[in-house]
Design a protein around this motif. Structure first.
Motif, PDB file in Angstrom:
ATOM      1  N   ALA A  69     -12.080  -9.015 -19.475  1.00 31.16           N
ATOM      2  CA  ALA A  69     -13.390  -9.456 -19.000  1.00 31.16           C
ATOM      3  C   ALA A  69     -14.201  -8.296 -18.442  1.00 31.16           C
ATOM      4  N   GLU A  70     -13.545  -7.362 -17.777  1.00 29.15           N
ATOM      5  CA  GLU A  70     -14.268  -6.214 -17.240  1.00 29.15           C
ATOM      6  C   GLU A  70     -14.892  -5.380 -18.346  1.00 29.15           C
ATOM      7  N   ALA A  71     -14.129  -5.157 -19.427  1.00 28.43           N
ATOM      8  CA  ALA A  71     -14.678  -4.416 -20.564  1.00 28.43           C
ATOM      9  C   ALA A  71     -15.814  -5.201 -21.209  1.00 28.43           C
ATOM     10  N   GLY A  72     -15.643  -6.507 -21.333  1.00 25.20           N
ATOM     11  CA  GLY A  72     -16.683  -7.343 -21.916  1.00 25.20           C
ATOM     12  C   GLY A  72     -17.929  -7.398 -21.063  1.00 25.20           C
ATOM     13  N   ALA A  73     -17.770  -7.381 -19.744  1.00 23.18           N
ATOM     14  CA  ALA A  73     -18.916  -7.457 -18.843  1.00 23.18           C
ATOM     15  C   ALA A  73     -19.847  -6.268 -19.029  1.00 23.18           C
ATOM     16  N   THR A  74     -19.285  -5.094 -19.223  1.00 28.30           N
ATOM     17  CA  THR A  74     -20.105  -3.906 -19.449  1.00 28.30           C
ATOM     18  C   THR A  74     -20.942  -4.064 -20.715  1.00 28.30           C
ATOM     19  N   ARG A  75     -20.316  -4.585 -21.763  1.00 25.99           N
ATOM     20  CA  ARG A  75     -21.038  -4.763 -23.033  1.00 25.99           C
ATOM     21  C   ARG A  75     -22.106  -5.843 -22.928  1.00 25.99           C
ATOM     22  N   LEU A  76     -21.790  -6.922 -22.206  1.00 33.13           N
ATOM     23  CA  LEU A  76     -22.760  -8.004 -22.065  1.00 33.13           C
ATOM     24  C   LEU A  76     -23.973  -7.546 -21.265  1.00 33.13           C
ATOM     25  N   ALA A  77     -23.741  -6.805 -20.195  1.00 36.26           N
ATOM     26  CA  ALA A  77     -24.861  -6.297 -19.404  1.00 36.26           C
ATOM     27  C   ALA A  77     -25.747  -5.383 -20.246  1.00 36.26           C
ATOM     28  N   ARG A  78     -25.122  -4.580 -21.106  1.00 36.55           N
ATOM     29  CA  ARG A  78     -25.899  -3.684 -21.965  1.00 36.55           C
ATOM     30  C   ARG A  78     -26.727  -4.491 -22.971  1.00 36.55           C
TER      31      ARG A  78
END
Length: 348
Positions: free
Chosen positions: A212-221
């Motif tokens: 989820a942490e890795a995904g959160a960075t991509r979603l914010a971008r």
């Protein structure tokens, strides 16, 4: 002694999350796909414009958007032809150019060539690992309202659009949401965003926050990219483990609304802990098996308070008619009607 008993209880509940006694099953460990897209080295080495191209690893979406505004249409298309995997995944690049670039990349990959069929609008495609993809339904460049669907476990480029599961995949959810929200040909655009490495099954990966942490960075971008192109701030719909992604991304999301459904928790104790200006909504059907998952956090396991618990502070979304874990977007349900109203900004 009382504190010791509370600790033992937390340990037991956290163990239940992993061992399956609370509804979780075994799953295989996954390695998150991170970093710039394939082809980035060749992109950085390209001197055809006589100046450096924006580095996919460090350029912000706003910087990417500004760079492409300096190019003619022919120059943009030439870069897309030579570097389709980079241009197709650059948040901030023109939307139509990304569609074109990803169609080129998909036609070169036999596994996913069907995604290049005429009419499909692929906003992102990364073949690494199990594959990641994002698809747009509607006119993203001109719509007055935008929504993003973030899925949970077992979703990748090969499974994100399964005809046998029309309401449980991000593509199916996006189609149903757009159909329910649409009020005019260019009124609402919905992005099905399978843009991160999801857990497989509901084992340790699903009980922890690493993916989820890795995904959160991509979603914010992604939301930064929408803002850089002048798109409306989206309503972001987060299903199951996707709500963990959204919870971690919340402080950085440029979103109008944050809607979680079938959530195991958002790694936050309440709405204030999310540190977001977005309105936060939560839906959970009584028949959803996710209710059997203990809402605890201990030694990195579990995702905390149930967002559908009134104490969390989210606005409630009625979901009594949404059967099971993947029925929230089923036609005719009150949850889908409410989701559509949120996507259109009609609910205050």
């Amino acid at each position: 002694m009382r504190r010791w008993k509370r600790t033992l209880t937390a340990v037991a509940l956290a163990t239940a999350v992993v061992t399956g006694t609370a509804g979780w099953a075994a799953g295989s460990g996954q390695q998150a796909v991170t970093g710039p897209p394939p082809g980035s080295a060749a992109w950085r080495a390209d001197g055809s414009l006589g100046r450096a191209l924006p580095d996919p690893a460090s350029a912000t979406p706003r910087e990417v958007a500004a760079f492409f505004r300096t190019l003619t249409g022919d120059r943009q298309r030439d870069l897309a032809r030579r570097h389709p995997s980079v241009v197709g995944n650059l948040d901030g690049a023109p939307v139509a150019l990304r569609y074109e670039a990803n169609a080129t990349a998909l036609r070169r990959d036999a596994r996913y060539a069907h995604l290049a069929e005429p009419g499909r609008q692929i906003l992102a495609f990364d073949p690494r690992g199990r594959g990641q993809v994002a698809e747009v339904y509607g006119d993203l460049a001109r719509s007055r309202h935008v929504a993003v669907v973030v899925p949970g476990s077992d979703i990748d480029a090969g499974t994100y659009d399964r005809p046998t599961d029309p309401y449980g995949t991000p593509a199916g959810m996006a189609r149903q949401l757009r159909a329910a929200a649409q009020d005019g040909a260019r009124d609402t655009a919905v992005i099905a965003w399978a843009g991160y490495t999801t857990p497989v099954g509901v084992g340790v990966d699903a009980a922890t926050g690493d993916l989820a942490e890795a995904g959160a960075t991509r979603l914010a971008r992604l939301t930064d990219g929408l803002a850089a192109l002048g798109a409306p701030a989206p309503a972001v719909f987060c299903h199951s483990y996707g709500s963990v992604v959204c919870g971690l991304a919340a402080p950085h999301l440029k979103a109008r609304d944050l809607v979680v459904l079938g959530s195991p928790g958002m790694r936050a104790g309440n709405v204030a802990d999310l540190r977001t200006s977005a309105r936060v909504w939560a839906a959970k059907d009584p028949s959803d098996w996710i209710s059997k998952v203990p809402n605890v956090r201990f030694l990195g396991l579990g995702h905390g308070t149930d967002p559908a618990d009134p104490a969390f502070g989210a606005r409630p979304v009625p979901a009594a008619g949404a059967h099971g874990h993947t029925g929230y977007f089923a036609p005719g349900t009150e949850s889908l009607r409410t989701f559509a109203a949120i996507a259109r900004g009609e609910v205050r």
